[in-house]
Every structure is written in structure tokens, then in C-alpha cells.
Write a protein that holds these residues in place. Structure first.
Motif, PDB file in Angstrom:
ATOM      1  N   LEU A   1       5.875  -4.684  41.384  1.00 27.00           N
ATOM      2  CA  LEU A   1       5.402  -5.809  42.195  1.00 27.00           C
ATOM      3  C   LEU A   1       5.762  -7.111  41.504  1.00 27.00           C
ATOM      4  CD1 LEU A   1       1.817  -4.491  43.031  1.00 27.00           C
ATOM      5  CD2 LEU A   1       3.755  -4.527  44.594  1.00 27.00           C
ATOM      6  N   ILE A   2       5.945  -8.161  42.305  1.00 22.08           N
ATOM      7  CA  ILE A   2       6.140  -9.516  41.803  1.00 22.08           C
ATOM      8  C   ILE A   2       4.896 -10.317  42.149  1.00 22.08           C
ATOM      9  CG2 ILE A   2       7.552 -11.596  41.889  1.00 22.08           C
ATOM     10  CD1 ILE A   2       8.939  -9.195  40.624  1.00 22.08           C
ATOM     11  N   LEU A   3       4.288 -10.954  41.152  1.00 21.36           N
ATOM     12  CA  LEU A   3       3.037 -11.674  41.356  1.00 21.36           C
ATOM     13  C   LEU A   3       3.144 -12.671  42.503  1.00 21.36           C
ATOM     14  CD1 LEU A   3       0.169 -12.431  40.430  1.00 21.36           C
ATOM     15  CD2 LEU A   3       1.209 -13.992  38.766  1.00 21.36           C
ATOM     16  N   GLN A   4       4.243 -13.423  42.563  1.00 24.86           N
ATOM     17  CA  GLN A   4       4.389 -14.470  43.578  1.00 24.86           C
ATOM     18  C   GLN A   4       4.536 -13.913  44.990  1.00 24.86           C
ATOM     19  OE1 GLN A   4       5.645 -14.495  40.584  1.00 24.86           O
ATOM     20  NE2 GLN A   4       5.287 -16.497  39.664  1.00 24.86           N
ATOM     21  N   ASP A   5       4.850 -12.625  45.126  1.00 23.30           N
ATOM     22  CA  ASP A   5       4.943 -12.014  46.454  1.00 23.30           C
ATOM     23  C   ASP A   5       3.573 -11.715  47.043  1.00 23.30           C
ATOM     24  OD1 ASP A   5       7.691 -12.092  46.332  1.00 23.30           O
ATOM     25  OD2 ASP A   5       7.904  -9.988  45.717  1.00 23.30           O
ATOM     26  N   ILE A   6       2.578 -11.578  46.179  1.00 26.01           N
ATOM     27  CA  ILE A   6       1.259 -11.169  46.667  1.00 26.01           C
ATOM     28  C   ILE A   6       0.209 -12.261  46.521  1.00 26.01           C
ATOM     29  CG2 ILE A   6       1.745  -8.755  46.135  1.00 26.01           C
ATOM     30  CD1 ILE A   6      -0.120  -9.063  43.713  1.00 26.01           C
ATOM     31  N   ALA A   7       0.552 -13.350  45.812  1.00 29.07           N
ATOM     32  CA  ALA A   7      -0.440 -14.404  45.561  1.00 29.07           C
ATOM     33  C   ALA A   7       0.258 -15.750  45.395  1.00 29.07           C
ATOM     34  CB  ALA A   7      -1.249 -14.082  44.303  1.00 29.07           C
ATOM     35  N   ASP A   8      -0.502 -16.816  45.572  1.00 32.83           N
ATOM     36  CA  ASP A   8      -0.018 -18.164  45.285  1.00 32.83           C
ATOM     37  C   ASP A   8      -0.330 -18.486  43.823  1.00 32.83           C
ATOM     38  OD1 ASP A   8       0.894 -18.561  47.877  1.00 32.83           O
ATOM     39  OD2 ASP A   8      -1.031 -19.361  48.555  1.00 32.83           O
ATOM     40  N   VAL A   9       0.652 -19.023  43.108  1.00 37.18           N
ATOM     41  CA  VAL A   9       0.506 -19.281  41.676  1.00 37.18           C
ATOM     42  C   VAL A   9       0.639 -20.781  41.409  1.00 37.18           C
ATOM     43  CG1 VAL A   9       1.442 -18.817  39.380  1.00 37.18           C
ATOM     44  CG2 VAL A   9       1.437 -17.013  41.115  1.00 37.18           C
ATOM     45  N   GLU A  10      -0.335 -21.337  40.685  1.00 35.30           N
ATOM     46  CA  GLU A  10      -0.307 -22.740  40.292  1.00 35.30           C
ATOM     47  C   GLU A  10      -0.375 -22.842  38.771  1.00 35.30           C
ATOM     48  OE1 GLU A  10      -3.566 -24.723  42.102  1.00 35.30           O
ATOM     49  OE2 GLU A  10      -2.910 -24.352  44.158  1.00 35.30           O
ATOM     50  N   TYR A  11       0.262 -23.873  38.224  1.00 31.92           N
ATOM     51  CA  TYR A  11       0.216 -24.123  36.782  1.00 31.92           C
ATOM     52  C   TYR A  11      -0.396 -25.499  36.541  1.00 31.92           C
ATOM     53  CZ  TYR A  11       3.488 -20.222  36.699  1.00 31.92           C
ATOM     54  OH  TYR A  11       4.080 -18.992  36.870  1.00 31.92           O
ATOM     55  N   ILE A  12      -1.390 -25.536  35.655  1.00 34.26           N
ATOM     56  CA  ILE A  12      -2.116 -26.783  35.380  1.00 34.26           C
ATOM     57  C   ILE A  12      -1.964 -27.119  33.900  1.00 34.26           C
ATOM     58  CG2 ILE A  12      -4.337 -27.964  35.543  1.00 34.26           C
ATOM     59  CD1 ILE A  12      -5.189 -25.621  37.426  1.00 34.26           C
ATOM     60  N   PRO A  13      -1.118 -28.113  33.559  1.00 30.67           N
ATOM     61  CA  PRO A  13      -1.029 -28.543  32.155  1.00 30.67           C
ATOM     62  C   PRO A  13      -2.235 -29.402  31.805  1.00 30.67           C
ATOM     63  CG  PRO A  13       0.460 -29.849  33.522  1.00 30.67           C
ATOM     64  CD  PRO A  13      -0.179 -28.839  34.430  1.00 30.67           C
ATOM     65  N   LEU A  14      -3.065 -28.965  30.878  1.00 28.68           N
ATOM     66  CA  LEU A  14      -4.266 -29.705  30.519  1.00 28.68           C
ATOM     67  C   LEU A  14      -3.899 -30.934  29.692  1.00 28.68           C
ATOM     68  CD1 LEU A  14      -6.719 -26.807  29.574  1.00 28.68           C
ATOM     69  CD2 LEU A  14      -6.342 -27.887  31.802  1.00 28.68           C
ATOM     70  N   GLU A  15      -4.460 -32.065  30.086  1.00 29.16           N
ATOM     71  CA  GLU A  15      -4.188 -33.312  29.381  1.00 29.16           C
ATOM     72  C   GLU A  15      -4.590 -33.201  27.906  1.00 29.16           C
ATOM     73  OE1 GLU A  15      -5.226 -38.107  29.759  1.00 29.16           O
ATOM     74  OE2 GLU A  15      -6.496 -36.620  30.745  1.00 29.16           O
ATOM     75  N   THR A  16      -3.744 -33.711  27.033  1.00 29.14           N
ATOM     76  CA  THR A  16      -4.014 -33.704  25.599  1.00 29.14           C
ATOM     77  C   THR A  16      -4.262 -35.126  25.120  1.00 29.14           C
ATOM     78  OG1 THR A  16      -2.539 -31.805  25.318  1.00 29.14           O
ATOM     79  CG2 THR A  16      -3.159 -33.012  23.335  1.00 29.14           C
ATOM     80  N   THR A  17      -5.447 -35.351  24.574  1.00 32.16           N
ATOM     81  CA  THR A  17      -5.773 -36.645  23.977  1.00 32.16           C
ATOM     82  C   THR A  17      -6.439 -36.382  22.631  1.00 32.16           C
ATOM     83  OG1 THR A  17      -8.021 -36.805  24.886  1.00 32.16           O
ATOM     84  CG2 THR A  17      -6.215 -37.584  26.297  1.00 32.16           C
TER      85      THR A  17
END
Length: 399
Positions: A44-60
Motif C-alpha cells: 500500500l501507498i500511504l497517500q493512496d489511502i489518506a491525506d498527508v500534511e507536513y507541519i514544520p514547527l517554528e524554531t525560536t
């Protein structure tokens, strides 16, 4: 009473399963899984069965974390720093750092150790379950203390699975390190902590396995890996010591059988435990783990449980069949498997969210330099420094 409950459950399973087998006629059909069987392979390919988002967390300078993601909602993401016991709140869509909450102490509105937490976007509240205390602490999202939810005196001290049930209630479960003997779930008022409803999964006896905690403690673990899995407007509830996994819908008075395992875990030696890891519109993702011998944690497998031999199983609704599966992330070229037992903590989510995973910045930088990233993940990695905060992958049900 427990024996009567078990007998009733067995009768219900026989009525529902009919002639048995792995194939069934409708999308919500009750299925049976033979944990001793060898099933055909499926990729299976993850993107075929679900929506995938990437969130880069702000670094301070103020927001540097290597903490554990504890709650993800449509608008917010909460991370707990394991040692400092600080909680960081981020914007879920942009990764922008919003608030840092530090309430460690023994006074009013404080905690020594925060086990679980839930963010409520609608009420703009944060619910924190302190370790071994008969209460849940409530803050606003800036960290201002609002009230205690004082739990009934008979509440297990290890009540550390919490999810949003609706605007006015939480859905919680005990971890079964202690009494009660059964797996119990509670609907709890967000206003005062009172119990609105209790749901019980009965079984003959607890099946234990060793667990090494992130703090390095060895436990004889008796709780299921994922006792609560929210899915759309329902909750999947389970315990590996029982032979049935159930659906619980808010408008129903009792849970409905969803998956049965065979043979009974109580009859096996060594035990093979079956638990559901994730569910989509088209698939049930399960894990059958054999408690074959006392395992030892390794650097890549901190939790001793992960060292047991296991099979990753999936029920495909379209095929009406069960497979042993391998799943890959299409945004990484090096055939990186998506291992659901190793994804980040599954507490504190719901709605369209299935699970999340944390990518360390230095690992993404390394993969980018090797040319092994694609799409949005590649774009994010191109802007990263090795010392930046993690990138959180949020996996959602397809719209």
C-alpha cells in the motif's frame, strides 16, 4: 456477572458471524481474523489511502523542543517536553509557535507529571491529566488555569487515555495497570469531571507483556496499545485480552462487535495479541503480535513490545479479504515503511485525523541531501537546518 457477560458476548458473536470466514457482504460487516493464519501479501501507498500534511514547527530561542506530540486538532498542536514538563501550543496549519505553558509544581492548578492532554478548539481549552491524581486540570490555550475536573474516588489512577467526545464531554479509559479487572471506558463531563456513562469490555483475565517506558522503567504492561481509536462520529474500543473489538457510537447504549479474533487469546500459549491500529473508509489496519519470549529493547526499539515478532494485517473492504501488508510513504524514495506501531502517541485527536509522526530535522536534511525526498516534504527539507524543531506529519482521512 463477568461469566454471564462473556457468555452473552459469545452468543452475539455466533449470531453475527454466521458461517464465518474472512469475507463479508457489506462495508460495516463484522469480520473474523485468524491470528495463526498466513494471509496473502499486499503493498500500500500511504497517500493512496489518506491525506498527508507536513507541519514544520517554528524554531525560536524560546520554542526549542524534542518533546512528544500529545494532541492534534484542526487548529492546534500540543507538545509536552518530557523532562521540563512544559507544554508548547502551535498553530496546526502553519506550525507557528503560539504559547508555552509551564505549570510544574504541587500547588493549585499545577502538576508534577502530565500523562495525557486534549485540546478543545471550540471551547479554547486544554485538558491535562496529571499522573496519579484524581482530577483533570483545565487551562485556556495560553496556560491560564481555569478549574479542576474532580474525578470520582473510585477512578483508576492510571486513567490516561483521553479524547474529545463532544463539546461537553471527554471520552476516557483506564490503562489496566490496576483494578478494575475489565477494560472500562468513561464519558466524563468537561465542566465538573462527573461520569456520565460507563462502558465495559469484559474478559477472563489480563494478558501482560513487558514495556520499557521512555523514562527507562520496566513495566508488566496489561493495557492495549490503542484502547480508543476515534473514527468520524464513532469510537473503536478494544483490549487485547478480549476476543472482540467493538464500535461505540454516541447515540447507541452499548458497543457493537466489529472484529473477532480466533483462536481465543485465553486459550493460546504463547499468546498472540490482536489490536486495531488505524481505520479508514476502506481499510482496517491491525497488528498480530506473538508474545513468544521476553524481548529486550534496542536503540531503534525503545519499547520492549516492539521486539516481539508481529504481522501487520489489513482488512480491505473492497476485496472483502484480509492481507499481510507493507505500506510506504510516497514522499520518500528509499522505500521507507510506515510502521503504525511506531507512530507518535495517538491520544488527543479525533475527527478527520488518523495519526501523526515526527520527523527529526537532521534526518530530513540528510534525506534531502541524498535526493530521496519528493513533493512538499522536499520543499520543507530544503529550508531546514539540522538544529530546527521537528516536522510533524499529520495523516488524515481522505475527503
Amino acid at each position: 456477572m463477568k461469566k454471564e457477560n462473556s457468555i452473552l458476548a459469545t452468543i452475539l458473536l455466533l449470531l453475527l458471524t454466521g458461517c464465518g470466514g474472512d469475507k463479508h457482504s457489506n462495508d460495516d460487516a463484522f469480520i473474523t481474523v485468524d491470528v495463526t493464519k498466513n494471509y496473502p501479501k499486499k503493498e500500500l501507498i500511504l497517500q493512496d489511502i489518506a491525506d498527508v500534511e507536513y507541519i514544520p514547527l517554528e524554531t525560536t530561542d524560546e520554542f526549542i523542543n524534542r518533546g512528544l506530540v500529545r494532541s492534534v486538532t484542526d487548529n492546534h498542536l500540543a507538545i509536552r517536553l518530557a523532562r521540563q514538563e512544559e507544554i508548547m501550543i502551535y498553530d496546526r496549519l502553519t506550525g507557528k509557535a503560539l504559547h508555552k505553558i509551564s505549570k510544574r509544581g504541587q500547588g493549585a492548578g499545577e502538576y508534577i507529571f502530565a500523562t495525557k492532554m486534549v485540546v478543545d478548539d471550540e471551547r479554547q481549552e486544554l485538558y491535562v491529566r496529571p499522573f496519579r491524581q484524581q482530577k483533570i486540570l483545565v487551562y485556556d490555550l495560553a496556560g491560564n488555569y481555569k478549574r479542576d475536573l474532580v474525578l470520582p474516588k473510585n477512578t483508576p489512577l492510571y486513567l490516561n487515555y483521553m479524547f474529545n467526545y463532544d463539546r461537553d464531554h471527554l471520552f476516557c479509559s483506564n490503562a489496566i495497570y490496576e483494578e478494575p479487572e475489565d477494560q472500562v471506558f468513561w464519558i466524563i463531563s468537561k465542566q465538573d469531571g462527573s461520569f456520565v456513562r460507563e462502558i465495559v469490555i469484559p474478559f477472563e483475565k489480563k494478558i501482560a507483556y513487558p514495556l520499557i517506558t521512555p523514562e527507562g522503567y520496566l513495566l508488566e504492561c496489561m493495557h492495549s496499545a490503542h484502547p480508543i481509536i476515534p473514527f468520524r462520529d464513532q469510537f473503536i474500543i478494544e483490549h487485547h485480552s478480549a476476543d472482540t473489538i467493538y464500535r461505540y457510537l454516541p447515540k447507541q447504549d452499548h458497543p457493537v462487535p466489529m472484529i473477532a479474533r480466533t483462536p481465543s487469546i485465553q486459550s493460546m500459549n504463547p499468546h498472540v495479541i490482536l489490536f486495531l491500529e488505524a481505520i479508514t473508509e476502506g481499510y482496517y489496519f491491525m497488528n498480530a503480535t506473538k508474545l513468544e519470549a521476553p524481548p529486550f529493547p534496542t536503540p531503534d526499539k525503545l519499547f520492549a513490545f516492539e521486539s516481539f515478532p508481529s504481522k501487520k494485517l489489513v482488512y480491505c473492504k473492497k476485496d472483502k479479504a484480509i492481507y499481510e501488508y507493507t505500506m510506504y510513504n510516497a514522499d520518500i524514495d528509499n522505500q521507507t515503511e510506515v510502521i503504525l506501531t511506531q507512530v507518535d502517541d495517538k491520544g488527543g485527536y479525533g475527527g478527520d485525523i488518523m495519526f501523526w509522526y515526527r520527523f527529526e530535522a537532521y534526518k530530513l536534511v540528510e534525506l534531502y541531501k541524498k535526493g530521496e525526498l519528493k513533493g512538499r516534504l522536499k520543499e520543507i527539507a530544503a529550508e531546514l537546518d539540522e538544529e530546527d524543531n521537528p516536522v510533524i506529519m499529520v495523516v488524515k482521512h481522505k475527503k
